[in-house]
Design a protein around this motif. Structure first.
Motif, PDB file in Angstrom:
ATOM      1  N   LEU A 316      -1.379  20.173  -3.427  1.00 53.80           N
ATOM      2  CA  LEU A 316      -1.633  21.155  -4.409  1.00 53.80           C
ATOM      3  C   LEU A 316      -3.021  21.194  -4.888  1.00 53.80           C
ATOM      4  O   LEU A 316      -3.844  20.405  -5.303  1.00 53.80           O
ATOM      5  N   VAL A 317      -3.596  22.510  -4.801  1.00 61.00           N
ATOM      6  CA  VAL A 317      -4.880  22.713  -5.103  1.00 61.00           C
ATOM      7  C   VAL A 317      -5.213  24.049  -5.906  1.00 61.00           C
ATOM      8  O   VAL A 317      -4.359  24.886  -5.905  1.00 61.00           O
ATOM      9  N   SER A 318      -6.371  24.131  -6.448  1.00 60.34           N
ATOM     10  CA  SER A 318      -6.741  25.203  -7.451  1.00 60.34           C
ATOM     11  C   SER A 318      -7.814  26.268  -6.802  1.00 60.34           C
ATOM     12  O   SER A 318      -8.641  25.457  -6.145  1.00 60.34           O
ATOM     13  N   TRP A 319      -7.643  27.560  -6.809  1.00 61.90           N
ATOM     14  CA  TRP A 319      -8.729  28.246  -6.291  1.00 61.90           C
ATOM     15  C   TRP A 319      -9.956  28.127  -6.824  1.00 61.90           C
ATOM     16  O   TRP A 319     -10.856  28.138  -5.966  1.00 61.90           O
ATOM     17  N   PHE A 320     -10.208  27.535  -8.039  1.00 60.70           N
ATOM     18  CA  PHE A 320     -11.448  27.388  -8.637  1.00 60.70           C
ATOM     19  C   PHE A 320     -11.712  25.845  -8.986  1.00 60.70           C
ATOM     20  O   PHE A 320     -12.297  25.709 -10.076  1.00 60.70           O
ATOM     21  N   ASP A 321     -11.099  25.111  -8.127  1.00 62.73           N
ATOM     22  CA  ASP A 321     -11.384  23.695  -8.185  1.00 62.73           C
ATOM     23  C   ASP A 321     -12.643  23.045  -7.128  1.00 62.73           C
ATOM     24  O   ASP A 321     -13.002  23.651  -6.127  1.00 62.73           O
ATOM     25  N   LEU A 322     -13.168  22.208  -7.697  1.00 62.13           N
ATOM     26  CA  LEU A 322     -14.435  21.827  -6.839  1.00 62.13           C
ATOM     27  C   LEU A 322     -13.921  21.029  -5.785  1.00 62.13           C
ATOM     28  O   LEU A 322     -14.558  20.754  -4.568  1.00 62.13           O
ATOM     29  N   PHE A 323     -12.536  20.624  -5.593  1.00 64.01           N
ATOM     30  CA  PHE A 323     -11.924  19.954  -4.576  1.00 64.01           C
ATOM     31  C   PHE A 323     -11.274  20.815  -3.752  1.00 64.01           C
ATOM     32  O   PHE A 323     -10.517  20.319  -2.806  1.00 64.01           O
ATOM     33  N   LEU A 349       1.631  22.859   1.591  1.00 66.92           N
ATOM     34  CA  LEU A 349       0.415  23.381   0.526  1.00 66.92           C
ATOM     35  C   LEU A 349       0.670  24.290  -0.423  1.00 66.92           C
ATOM     36  O   LEU A 349       1.296  25.368  -0.062  1.00 66.92           O
ATOM     37  N   VAL A 350       0.359  24.287  -1.468  1.00 70.47           N
ATOM     38  CA  VAL A 350       0.484  25.250  -2.677  1.00 70.47           C
ATOM     39  C   VAL A 350      -0.930  25.383  -3.128  1.00 70.47           C
ATOM     40  O   VAL A 350      -1.556  24.153  -3.773  1.00 70.47           O
ATOM     41  N   ILE A 351      -1.543  26.813  -3.179  1.00 70.00           N
ATOM     42  CA  ILE A 351      -2.898  27.006  -3.948  1.00 70.00           C
ATOM     43  C   ILE A 351      -2.574  27.911  -5.158  1.00 70.00           C
ATOM     44  O   ILE A 351      -1.913  28.882  -4.874  1.00 70.00           O
ATOM     45  N   GLY A 352      -3.190  27.678  -6.247  1.00 74.74           N
ATOM     46  CA  GLY A 352      -2.781  28.719  -7.494  1.00 74.74           C
ATOM     47  C   GLY A 352      -4.388  28.781  -7.922  1.00 74.74           C
ATOM     48  O   GLY A 352      -5.449  28.171  -7.787  1.00 74.74           O
ATOM     49  N   PRO A 353      -4.157  29.814  -8.841  1.00 70.90           N
ATOM     50  CA  PRO A 353      -5.443  30.233  -9.579  1.00 70.90           C
ATOM     51  C   PRO A 353      -6.151  29.662 -10.787  1.00 70.90           C
ATOM     52  O   PRO A 353      -6.470  30.217 -11.674  1.00 70.90           O
ATOM     53  N   TRP A 354      -6.010  28.308 -10.635  1.00 71.60           N
ATOM     54  CA  TRP A 354      -6.190  27.471 -11.630  1.00 71.60           C
ATOM     55  C   TRP A 354      -7.665  26.906 -11.693  1.00 71.60           C
ATOM     56  O   TRP A 354      -8.242  27.086 -10.870  1.00 71.60           O
ATOM     57  N   LEU A 457     -22.292  30.055 -14.021  1.00 69.88           N
ATOM     58  CA  LEU A 457     -21.209  30.786 -14.736  1.00 69.88           C
ATOM     59  C   LEU A 457     -19.970  30.414 -13.944  1.00 69.88           C
ATOM     60  O   LEU A 457     -19.419  31.481 -13.262  1.00 69.88           O
ATOM     61  N   ARG A 458     -19.337  29.345 -14.446  1.00 72.85           N
ATOM     62  CA  ARG A 458     -17.851  28.885 -13.722  1.00 72.85           C
ATOM     63  C   ARG A 458     -18.109  28.739 -12.305  1.00 72.85           C
ATOM     64  O   ARG A 458     -18.893  28.623 -11.684  1.00 72.85           O
ATOM     65  N   GLY A 459     -16.896  29.095 -11.425  1.00 74.58           N
ATOM     66  CA  GLY A 459     -16.769  28.977  -9.986  1.00 74.58           C
ATOM     67  C   GLY A 459     -15.996  27.616  -9.662  1.00 74.58           C
ATOM     68  O   GLY A 459     -15.281  27.487 -10.499  1.00 74.58           O
ATOM     69  N   GLN A 460     -16.005  27.086  -8.514  1.00 68.14           N
ATOM     70  CA  GLN A 460     -15.208  26.155  -8.166  1.00 68.14           C
ATOM     71  C   GLN A 460     -16.249  24.927  -8.605  1.00 68.14           C
ATOM     72  O   GLN A 460     -17.050  24.297  -7.948  1.00 68.14           O
ATOM     73  N   ALA A 461     -15.825  24.395  -9.804  1.00 68.81           N
ATOM     74  CA  ALA A 461     -16.571  23.262 -10.252  1.00 68.81           C
ATOM     75  C   ALA A 461     -15.552  22.324 -11.279  1.00 68.81           C
ATOM     76  O   ALA A 461     -14.407  23.040 -11.395  1.00 68.81           O
ATOM     77  N   LEU A 462     -16.003  21.444 -11.892  1.00 69.04           N
ATOM     78  CA  LEU A 462     -15.285  20.610 -12.661  1.00 69.04           C
ATOM     79  C   LEU A 462     -14.690  21.431 -13.747  1.00 69.04           C
ATOM     80  O   LEU A 462     -13.797  21.505 -14.611  1.00 69.04           O
ATOM     81  N   MET A 463     -15.925  22.041 -14.395  1.00 69.62           N
ATOM     82  CA  MET A 463     -15.506  23.249 -15.485  1.00 69.62           C
ATOM     83  C   MET A 463     -15.544  24.663 -14.945  1.00 69.62           C
ATOM     84  O   MET A 463     -16.368  25.487 -15.207  1.00 69.62           O
ATOM     85  N   GLY A 464     -14.683  24.859 -13.909  1.00 68.18           N
ATOM     86  CA  GLY A 464     -14.766  25.912 -13.178  1.00 68.18           C
ATOM     87  C   GLY A 464     -13.946  27.052 -13.754  1.00 68.18           C
ATOM     88  O   GLY A 464     -13.447  26.937 -14.877  1.00 68.18           O
ATOM     89  N   GLY A 465     -13.560  28.081 -12.861  1.00 66.85           N
ATOM     90  CA  GLY A 465     -12.680  29.460 -13.188  1.00 66.85           C
ATOM     91  C   GLY A 465     -13.381  30.541 -12.859  1.00 66.85           C
ATOM     92  O   GLY A 465     -14.631  30.418 -12.360  1.00 66.85           O
TER      93      GLY A 465
END
Length: 667
Positions: A316-323, A349-354, A457-465
């Motif tokens: 399970l993973v997020s589109w805007f996650d660093l991993f 695999l599930v990918i969401g916009p989190w 300005l955010r992105g795929q990061a710990l404080m992403g989005g």
């Protein structure tokens, strides 16, 4: 309090206690985000599990021996009826290994949710954290590293008289990495894992380094948060169990922790190896020292071990996650190379916009219908693998949220089948076009000054989005290329790559690239990004300086995305030379980056080449309009069998009946 700490706004922490405020308190939201991708799931279950605490009981601080004799503190939860545990039965067990007990961020509520489904749960403090003995070395002691703590925990669990011999690994972020790294060990009793945003492959995942760039904000935040645990080895006594209060600033073992927002942005004259607080941490200095040494990070790198995995896993993973890449690499690698046909076919695999924390942070782009009950999914996955209970969601190999369409779709593989890779070229006057350039010579220029880096300005990061990128539009140190308004929808889903031809007047520099969806009103939302450090253009382990003015080619990994650029929208690419403080700023000099200061800064003249011989372009994974699309209902949102809270209302541990070790079930 030291002068530099006083100037920056501080928190006081100690080798023997948790964080406590003195001047600039770390917010609860910040601690949740820093402490793990499942910041929400770590506290999930509050709505229902707290009310149902009489349906579980716990034995605290059970000392589980690692193979070298180190005692690992473990809380054992058991299903109960009215607070009474059936001592004559055996239980399947969910294993959760966490380094965050010192922050008071216990996963008790997660454990209670699994107990409600009939599982025992073992919540173990990682070596050198919480109440466990030893020294804390992030992701080096989970499976095949210096120690085998995760493997030892599984062996201990299946040897208990109350165990039915089945263990299920769960976790997110650090906890997810600990769960994932168990898979190639082929441990007796390990049935499966449910892995969220896993913190693996520190050499290139986006936690410590990404494509040679140092992930400054993430590393400094996280290392400072873990300072009390990392410094315990230098203390004369083992850390006591977490308490609600911290020692006063200035007490013997107190450490001054700068406010996270300030810590991320180091003064220009302060090198990375002298960053406040974290400079004292051995693992931080080791990370800097081994910047070009993947062998040092091998204990966290699953990629060479796909062929040893024989268990199905849920990713399970997020589109805007660093991993994001860590999850996608694990899923695709195991689907192709796992040890058995069953394991290859059994990956999901599930990918969401989190974001990393799965938290609906104010100010970020909203995605309707994207909520996902993580714990319900995990419990259903464990039921499927251990109890043969079918769930229709798991009939799909891949499920991903399509941004723009704001719907969920099922696929047979990742990347999706039927992709048409389409090149969009950089052209004159800031145009992005599918028509390749025909010019003999063409280039665009900008100047990059490390003393004034482009803000993150955010992105795929710990404080992403995903957030509107217009605040950076007025800067001169960037180039922007945009299509004309689209006359029809353009959908993409899959990996994104950029072929860049560039030259610089400096001996080293960075290239940052962003893919953006521009709405008709001008709002510009980031979708995915990539970066490359010029010194690593030929080799990640043997850096070489640039020849000023020489044109070099770069193949840039821009991770992946899934988005519909709607009719009337525009597709945009932005090129910059910094993304600060998410990544360390390049001084534009071939120097020791850990020790670089403003004295090393060089203003670089940058050129992006876009002629027929050097056609800089972005390759997008276009889904043809005629391709069949399997839209599905929003998964795991209506299932309330496991409680879930989007934003944890508090961080208190639930009141659960406690068991003495002598009262543990006998089986």
């Amino acid at each position: 309090m030291s002068a530099d700490a006083a100037d920056m706004g501080c928190l006081a922490i100690s080798p023997t206690s948790e964080v406590g405020p003195t001047a600039a308190p770390m917010t609860r939201r910040t601690m949740l985000a820093l402490s793990g991708g499942a910041a929400v799931t770590l506290m999930a279950g509050i709505d229902g599990a707290l009310a149902a605490h009489s349906n579980a009981a716990v034995a605290r601080n059970v000392r589980v021996p690692a193979s070298d004799g180190t005692a690992l503190a473990t809380d054992l939860f058991f299903p109960a009826q009215g607070g009474t545990v059936d001592v004559k039965r055996t239980y399947p067990t969910v294993l959760i290994r966490s380094p965050y007990a010192h922050l008071g961020m216990a996963v008790d509520n997660v454990a209670l949710s699994f107990c409600a489904r009939g599982y025992a749960v073992a919540v173990q403090d990682a070596r050198g954290t919480g109440r466990s003995e030893g020294a804390f070395e992030p992701m080096r002691n989970e499976s095949w590293g210096r120690h085998r703590d995760g493997a030892d925990a599984v062996a201990w669990l299946i040897g208990q008289p109350w165990s039915d011999g089945k263990v299920y690994a769960w976790g997110s972020s650090y906890l997810g990495g600990a769960a994932l790294l168990l898979a190639p060990m082929n441990l007796p009793g390990l049935v499966t894992g449910f892995v969220e945003n896993p913190a693996v492959n520190l050499f290139n995942s986006g936690w410590v380094y990404r494509d040679g760039l140092f992930c400054q904000a993430t590393v400094l935040f996280w290392t400072a948060m873990m300072a009390s645990q990392a410094l315990r080895a230098q203390s004369d006594q083992l850390a006591a169990p977490p308490t609600p209060s911290a020692p006063a600033a200035g007490s013997e073992n107190a450490v001054q922790l700068p406010d996270p927002a300030i810590l991320a942005r180091l003064p220009a004259d302060m090198p990375l190896d002298q960053a406040p607080i974290v400079k004292q941490i051995p693992f931080y200095q080791n990370w800097l020292e081994h910047r070009d040494d993947p062998a040092f990070f091998d204990a966290s790198d699953l990629r060479s071990r796909y062929g040893k995995v024989s268990t199905p896993l849920f990713h399970l993973v997020s589109w805007f996650d660093l991993f994001l890449n860590s999850s996608l690499d694990s899923f695709t690698g195991l689907s192709a190379h796992a040890a058995t046909p069953e394991a290859r076919a059994g990956q999901r695999l599930v990918i969401g916009p989190w974001t990393h924390s799965f938290d609906p942070t104010p100010g970020l782009r909203k995605f309707p219908g994207s909520e996902f009950n993580h714990l319900a999914a995990a419990a259903a996955w464990f039921d499927k693998q251990g109890r043969d209970v079918r769930h229709p969601v798991f009939d799909h190999k891949v499920i991903h949220y399509v941004m723009g369409a704001n719907r969920w779709r099922a696929e047979d593989s990742w990347p999706p089948q039927g992709i048409r890779t389409t090149a969009f070229y950089l052209r004159s006057d800031g145009l992005l076009s599918i028509e390749p350039p025909r010019d003999d010579k063409a280039a665009d220029r900008y100047r990059y000054d490390p003393a004034d880096p482009t803000p993150s300005l955010r992105g795929q990061a710990l404080m992403g989005g995903s957030v509107d990128q217009r605040p950076n539009e007025g800067r001169k140190d960037r180039l922007v290329y945009t299509t004309a308004p689209l006359d029809q929808d353009v959908e993409i889903a899959g990996p994104v790559r950029f072929t860049l031809f560039a030259s610089s007047s400096a001996t080293d520099t960075d290239w940052h690239l962003k893919l953006i969806d521009v709405f008709p009103d001008g709002t510009a939302y980031n979708l995915t990004s990539g970066a490359v450090r010029a010194r690593y253009r030929k080799s990640r382990t043997a850096p070489t300086a640039l020849t000023p003015g020489a044109i070099e080619s770069y193949d840039v990994d821009m991770m992946a995305t899934s988005n519909v650029f709607a009719k009337g929208h525009r597709i945009r690419v932005v090129i910059e030379s910094s993304d600060y403080p998410y990544f360390d700023r390049n001084p534009n000099a071939f120097v020791d980056l850990a020790r670089a200061t403003s004295a090393d800064y060089v203003v670089a003249e940058q050129q992006i080449h876009r002629d027929a011989a050097r056609p800089s372009r972005i390759d997008l994974p276009v889904i043809p309009a005629h391709r069949e699309r399997r839209w599905i209902d929003q998964p795991f949102w209506e299932d309330r069998s496991v409680a879930f809270a989007l934003t944890p209302p508090d961080m208190r541990k639930p009141d659960v009946r406690e068991l003495a070790v002598a009262d543990l079930p006998k089986g």
